[in-house]
Design an enzyme around this catalytic site. Structure first.
Site, PDB file in Angstrom:
ATOM      1  N   GLY A 100      15.930  35.205 -19.159  1.00  0.00           N
ATOM      2  CA  GLY A 100      17.339  35.564 -19.197  1.00  0.00           C
ATOM      3  C   GLY A 100      18.257  34.370 -19.198  1.00  0.00           C
ATOM      4  O   GLY A 100      19.481  34.531 -19.082  1.00  0.00           O
ATOM      5  N   ASP A 101      17.694  33.171 -19.312  1.00  0.00           N
ATOM      6  CA  ASP A 101      18.508  31.957 -19.351  1.00  0.00           C
ATOM      7  C   ASP A 101      17.775  30.931 -20.207  1.00  0.00           C
ATOM      8  O   ASP A 101      16.848  31.282 -20.940  1.00  0.00           O
ATOM      9  CB  ASP A 101      18.792  31.441 -17.939  1.00  0.00           C
TER      10      ASP A 101
END
Length: 473
Positions: free
Chosen positions: A253-254
């Site tokens: 997610g990053d």
């Protein structure tokens, strides 16, 4: 009653057979042996079972792991020790490693992070950050942690470390956490580190964080997290020297790999750069972040990064440089070649307007230096915008070189494929034609952007063939 001689002989004979059979069966069941590759082999071996470990997914094994490490530390000066974790589900809270030590997780072993938030110890913020990233105070210590160590191996047979991060993500979104979430693996102030052949899933926050350390090999790691999970960066080398990251697959997610060196005035004061970093054979999926990010915390400096053979699919950007007024520091001598990109928002993205300061005490006159950024041999398809390059007014990003790049634009691409401001550099053989601030030198300049031909010291580190053999009698 007196036993007749013939019966006595028969009883003894049968007894001997039973004993011998028992020994043979016990030997057959008890021997665990295998080979693996590591920077160092060990003279002593033990299993987590020897320290009362229970792999049922319910029993908390924090004490068993820490007791095992503490006991095995006595062999640090006598060939070192390895701790074997067999197949099973091993629930545990945080534990600290020791020097000259190997943690080996067998195939089908799953290390589960405890979800009792109150049981996680809290430590001070990193000195180069001066501030927690989730909250102003301290931070929860990582699941596997070590500081001031030398010669540490964390490896396995593609076993799993599961951070069970759902609870942490929920608390983060609700703003109920008093401290910064823990990472899965963090090694600080250490030298000669190997992290390899593991699958890391659902970390509460960052997955692998070597910081203030040197001579690091991260190899054969798979990292998986929901693409909407907050701040689940894959690998974050932070104020580290001589690091090799290779053969990794990351869905997060990053940023898949985020290169850092401290935050604003704290990073400037600490003054420890990340340098001599190799990244090769990375596959990344991260729809909201970058395959490789430099910054935004880069105040101690980032220099001599060499990345090649990068594949990114449905990732927001290929390479992103993030900095701002107040960061200070530098990002220079960056070399990237051989990127294969599919479905991107931006191929190249750099910005000098990235906010998120540690506090209000940063120096507004601390300007970052961004120069010597080299990209070459890139193929991309289904791209919304080729490049968004935004320096700082009065502090331009210089020495940008982009060559031999072919970018296929998406059907709904931006009208103008490039946006540039406060940057200086050149291009050669780039399609679509870059902005005027990067004048194209033509097809004959396809290979003009540098990629170093010399080798870094970490590339000469060869892994040894190590073995594990253990009898449980």
């Amino acid at each position: 009653m007196m036993i007749k001689p013939i019966k006595l002989v028969l009883v003894v004979f049968l007894g001997v057979i039973i004993i011998l059979n028992g020994v043979e069966c016990r030997k057959a069941r008890s021997l665990e042996s295998f080979e693996y590759s590591a920077i160092s082999c060990r003279g002593h071996s033990a299993s987590i079972l020897d320290y009362g470990g229970v792999g049922d997914g319910k029993t908390l094994n924090t004490k068993a792991f820490q007791t095992a490490v503490n006991h095995l530390s006595q062999y640090a000066s006598d060939g070192g020790a390895q701790l074997f974790v067999p197949a099973g589900k091993w629930l545990a809270g945080t534990f600290n490693l020791t020097s000259h030590f190997t943690l080996y997780l067998q195939k089908d072993a799953i290390l589960l992070a405890s979800q009792d938030i109150n049981s996680w110890p809290v430590v001070d913020p990193l000195p180069s950050y001066g501030h927690g990233r989730d909250a102003a105070g301290g931070r929860y210590i990582s699941l596997i942690f070590g500081t001031n160590l030398t010669d540490v191996v964390i490896t396995g047979e593609n076993a799993t470390i599961d951070g069970q991060g759902g609870l942490w993500w929920q608390q983060f979104h609700k703003k109920k956490l008093k401290y910064t979430r823990p990472y899965l693996i963090e090694i600080m102030h250490s030298d000669n580190i190997q992290i390899s052949n593991l699958t890391l899933v659902n970390s509460p926050s960052w997955n692998v964080h070597p910081v203030y350390s040197s001579n690091i090999i991260i190899q054969g790691i798979t990292i998986l997290a929901p693409v909407t999970s907050p701040n689940t960066d894959g690998i974050n080398p932070d104020s580290c020297t001589n690091t090799r990251i290779e053969d990794t697959y990351i869905v997060s997610g990053d940023d898949c790999i985020a290169i850092k060196s401290g935050w604003d005035e704290y990073g400037i004061s600490y003054g420890m750069p990340t340098k001599q970093l190799i990244i090769r054979r990375l596959t990344c999926i991260s729809p909201y972040s970058a395959a490789i990010a430099l910054g935004s915390e880069m105040s101690g400096g980032i220099q001599d990064v060499r990345a090649e053979d990068i594949t990114a699919i449905q990732t927001e950007s290929g390479v992103r440089i993030k900095t701002a007024v107040g960061r200070g520091g530098y990002v220079k001598d960056i070399y990237v070649k051989g990127m294969n990109l599919h479905t991107m928002k931006w191929v190249f993205w750099m910005t000098g307007n990235y906010g998120s300061h540690a506090d209000s005490h940063y120096d507004p006159n601390a300007l970052p230096e961004i120069k010597g950024i080299n990209y070459r041999d890139v193929v991309a398809e289904n791209v919304t915008m080729a490049g968004r390059l935004e320096g700082i007014s009065g502090d331009p990003f210089t020495g940008i070189c982009i060559s031999n790049v072919t970018i296929g634009m998406a059907k709904k691409a931006k009208k103008y494929p490039w946006a540039c401001a406060d940057v200086e550099g050149v291009a050669g053989g780039v399609v679509p034609t870059p902005c005027e601030l990067l004048p194209d030198q033509g097809e004959e300049k396809l290979g003009m952007c540098d990629f170093p031909s010399d080798s870094l010291a970490i590339d000469s580190v060869a892994l040894q063939k190590c073995s594990y053999g253990m009898k449980y009698f």
